[in-house]
Design an enzyme around this catalytic site. Sequence first.
Site, PDB file in Angstrom:
ATOM      1  N   TRP A   1       0.884  -1.160   0.000  1.00  0.00           N
ATOM      2  CA  TRP A   1       0.000   0.000   0.000  1.00  0.00           C
ATOM      3  C   TRP A   1       0.921   1.208   0.000  1.00  0.00           C
ATOM      4  O   TRP A   1       2.092   1.107   0.379  1.00  0.00           O
ATOM      5  CB  TRP A   1      -0.980  -0.006   1.166  1.00  0.00           C
ATOM      6  CG  TRP A   1      -0.460   0.319   2.527  1.00  0.00           C
ATOM      7  CD1 TRP A   1      -0.483   1.525   3.151  1.00  0.00           C
ATOM      8  CD2 TRP A   1       0.152  -0.584   3.463  1.00  0.00           C
ATOM      9  NE1 TRP A   1       0.071   1.440   4.403  1.00  0.00           N
ATOM     10  CE2 TRP A   1       0.468   0.144   4.620  1.00  0.00           C
ATOM     11  CE3 TRP A   1       0.464  -1.941   3.434  1.00  0.00           C
ATOM     12  CZ2 TRP A   1       1.081  -0.425   5.722  1.00  0.00           C
ATOM     13  CZ3 TRP A   1       1.075  -2.503   4.533  1.00  0.00           C
ATOM     14  CH2 TRP A   1       1.376  -1.746   5.656  1.00  0.00           C
TER      15      TRP A   1
ATOM     16  N   ASP B   1       4.752  -5.290   3.906  1.00  0.00           N
ATOM     17  CA  ASP B   1       4.764  -6.182   5.063  1.00  0.00           C
ATOM     18  C   ASP B   1       5.875  -7.200   4.885  1.00  0.00           C
ATOM     19  O   ASP B   1       6.148  -7.649   3.766  1.00  0.00           O
ATOM     20  CB  ASP B   1       3.421  -6.907   5.201  1.00  0.00           C
ATOM     21  CG  ASP B   1       2.327  -6.006   5.745  1.00  0.00           C
ATOM     22  OD1 ASP B   1       2.647  -4.924   6.263  1.00  0.00           O
ATOM     23  OD2 ASP B   1       1.147  -6.393   5.655  1.00  0.00           O
TER      24      ASP B   1
ATOM     25  N   ASN C   1      -4.311   0.646   4.845  1.00  0.00           N
ATOM     26  CA  ASN C   1      -3.308  -0.068   5.622  1.00  0.00           C
ATOM     27  C   ASN C   1      -3.883  -1.161   6.516  1.00  0.00           C
ATOM     28  O   ASN C   1      -3.155  -1.733   7.305  1.00  0.00           O
ATOM     29  CB  ASN C   1      -2.482   0.926   6.454  1.00  0.00           C
ATOM     30  CG  ASN C   1      -3.298   1.628   7.512  1.00  0.00           C
ATOM     31  OD1 ASN C   1      -4.454   1.325   7.751  1.00  0.00           O
ATOM     32  ND2 ASN C   1      -2.685   2.605   8.160  1.00  0.00           N
TER      33      ASN C   1
END
Length: 187
Positions: free
Chosen positions: A112, A131, A159
Amino acid sequence: MSRLDKFSETVTRQVARATSRRSLLTLIGGAITGAATLPVLPVARAQTHGGGHGGGGGDHIAPQTTGNPQDPGDQTQCDYWRYCAIDGFLCSCCGGTASSCPPGTEMSPITWIGTCQNPADNRAYIISYNDCCGKSSCGRCLCNRNERDRPMVRPQANNDINWCLGTSSAIYNCSTAVILGVALEQQ
């Protein structure tokens, strides 16, 4: 012994008359189903002791800086300028850095994005939030900042999604903030 035998026989027969096998199975099934739903109850990802945005106060992590005057701030704190749209544990507190994953994890190719203001030059930068996946959550330095967060209809700017779907393991460990470039001026 005959009194005890008679008493237990009487109680057993009363229970058998008052209940059926189906009701007993219903109770057992309900208990199993209820026990299976306990892990999905909402729990806090980490207990924060600091104020503000849920920054890692109380984690006692040594400060980390890049040493570059154009990249000011402590990468282990939630108020670090790159973390304006981050949600998760900071990789800089988990054995990695603000832009690299800890050993034993892999960076998700699905991200993102956010636009954060650098206080050193007052310019906006495009930040890719990746991530790191493959190990269970490190549990240190939880940071949840939602500046310019978009609803789920625009997932690339949201998020709240586990972005580990593009890796070999969908287990979330921590989040990074990689600078992609300078944002264009709005006209």
